[in-house]
Scaffold this motif. Structure first.
Motif, PDB file in Angstrom:
ATOM      1  N   ARG A  35       0.817  -1.307  -0.021  1.00 31.31           N
ATOM      2  CA  ARG A  35      -0.198  -0.089  -0.081  1.00 31.31           C
ATOM      3  C   ARG A  35       1.030   1.306  -0.013  1.00 31.31           C
ATOM      4  O   ARG A  35       0.600   2.103  -0.637  1.00 31.31           O
ATOM      5  N   LEU A  36       1.970   1.205   0.847  1.00 28.20           N
ATOM      6  CA  LEU A  36       2.884   2.402   0.675  1.00 28.20           C
ATOM      7  C   LEU A  36       3.571   2.878  -0.692  1.00 28.20           C
ATOM      8  O   LEU A  36       3.689   3.590  -1.057  1.00 28.20           O
ATOM      9  N   ILE A  37       4.055   1.549  -1.520  1.00 27.90           N
ATOM     10  CA  ILE A  37       4.557   1.659  -2.877  1.00 27.90           C
ATOM     11  C   ILE A  37       3.360   2.477  -3.486  1.00 27.90           C
ATOM     12  O   ILE A  37       3.596   3.244  -4.527  1.00 27.90           O
ATOM     13  N   GLU A  38       2.143   1.633  -3.458  1.00 27.82           N
ATOM     14  CA  GLU A  38       0.969   2.224  -4.399  1.00 27.82           C
ATOM     15  C   GLU A  38       0.706   3.681  -3.980  1.00 27.82           C
ATOM     16  O   GLU A  38       0.428   4.639  -4.995  1.00 27.82           O
ATOM     17  N   THR A  39       0.788   4.152  -2.921  1.00 28.42           N
ATOM     18  CA  THR A  39       0.714   5.433  -2.649  1.00 28.42           C
ATOM     19  C   THR A  39       1.758   6.357  -3.166  1.00 28.42           C
ATOM     20  O   THR A  39       1.572   7.383  -3.694  1.00 28.42           O
ATOM     21  N   MET A  40       3.066   5.957  -3.110  1.00 32.95           N
ATOM     22  CA  MET A  40       4.211   6.606  -3.546  1.00 32.95           C
ATOM     23  C   MET A  40       3.974   6.781  -5.191  1.00 32.95           C
ATOM     24  O   MET A  40       4.100   7.810  -5.783  1.00 32.95           O
TER      25      MET A  40
END
Length: 155
Positions: A35-40
């Protein structure tokens, strides 16, 4: 639109996506980390140029009323039809092979899908967010309908 600037940014973002996909698709990567990578990646997509060329020509009924009452367009929101976090998930999964094969694929996706926007009020933009989460998103039309937002086609 400054096409060269957009192509240049899509080029570097494509390289970032390909690099991050190795981490994203690693079996040891947790859902929270994904989810963090998707947000970035989603944020990077959001920061790509989104000039008038990418406007769908649609404006919400409420935004149209506000403009007619004298509200400046700058007080309205450019709302991406396709949620940026879903765009990130898509380029990290189902579009990854296409990105690997084609240097222009991200540019194509952005100019035909990810970068397209409608003009809405800030309040409508906030309401739409709850209908654009990856677990419930079906389509832009479905999200607008569920949010009770009627879009008008303008020239």
């Amino acid at each position: 639109m400054n096409e060269n600037k957009l192509k240049d940014r899509c080029c570097v973002l494509r390289k970032c996506i390909i690099s991050l996909s190795e981490i994203y698709n690693d079996t040891n990567t947790t859902e929270d980390q994904k989810r963090l990578i998707e947000t970035m990646i989603g944020a990077a997509i959001w920061y790509l140029p989104n000039d008038l060329d990418l406007w769908t020509g649609k404006i919400s009924e409420e935004a149209h009323k506000l403009i007619n009452q004298g509200t400046p367009i700058s007080k309205l929101t450019k709302e991406h039809e396709f949620p940026r976090k879903l765009a990130a998930k898509e380029v990290l999964t189902s579009e990854l092979n296409n990105l690997n094969k084609s240097e222009s694929r991200l540019f194509e996706l952005y100019t035909t899908k990810y970068g397209k926007w409608n003009l809405v009020t800030p309040k409508e933009n906030k309401t739409l967010g709850q209908f654009q989460k990856d677990t419930i998103f079906v389509s832009s039309d479905d999200s607008y309908s569920k949010a009770g937002i009627k879009l008008l086609e303008v020239n």
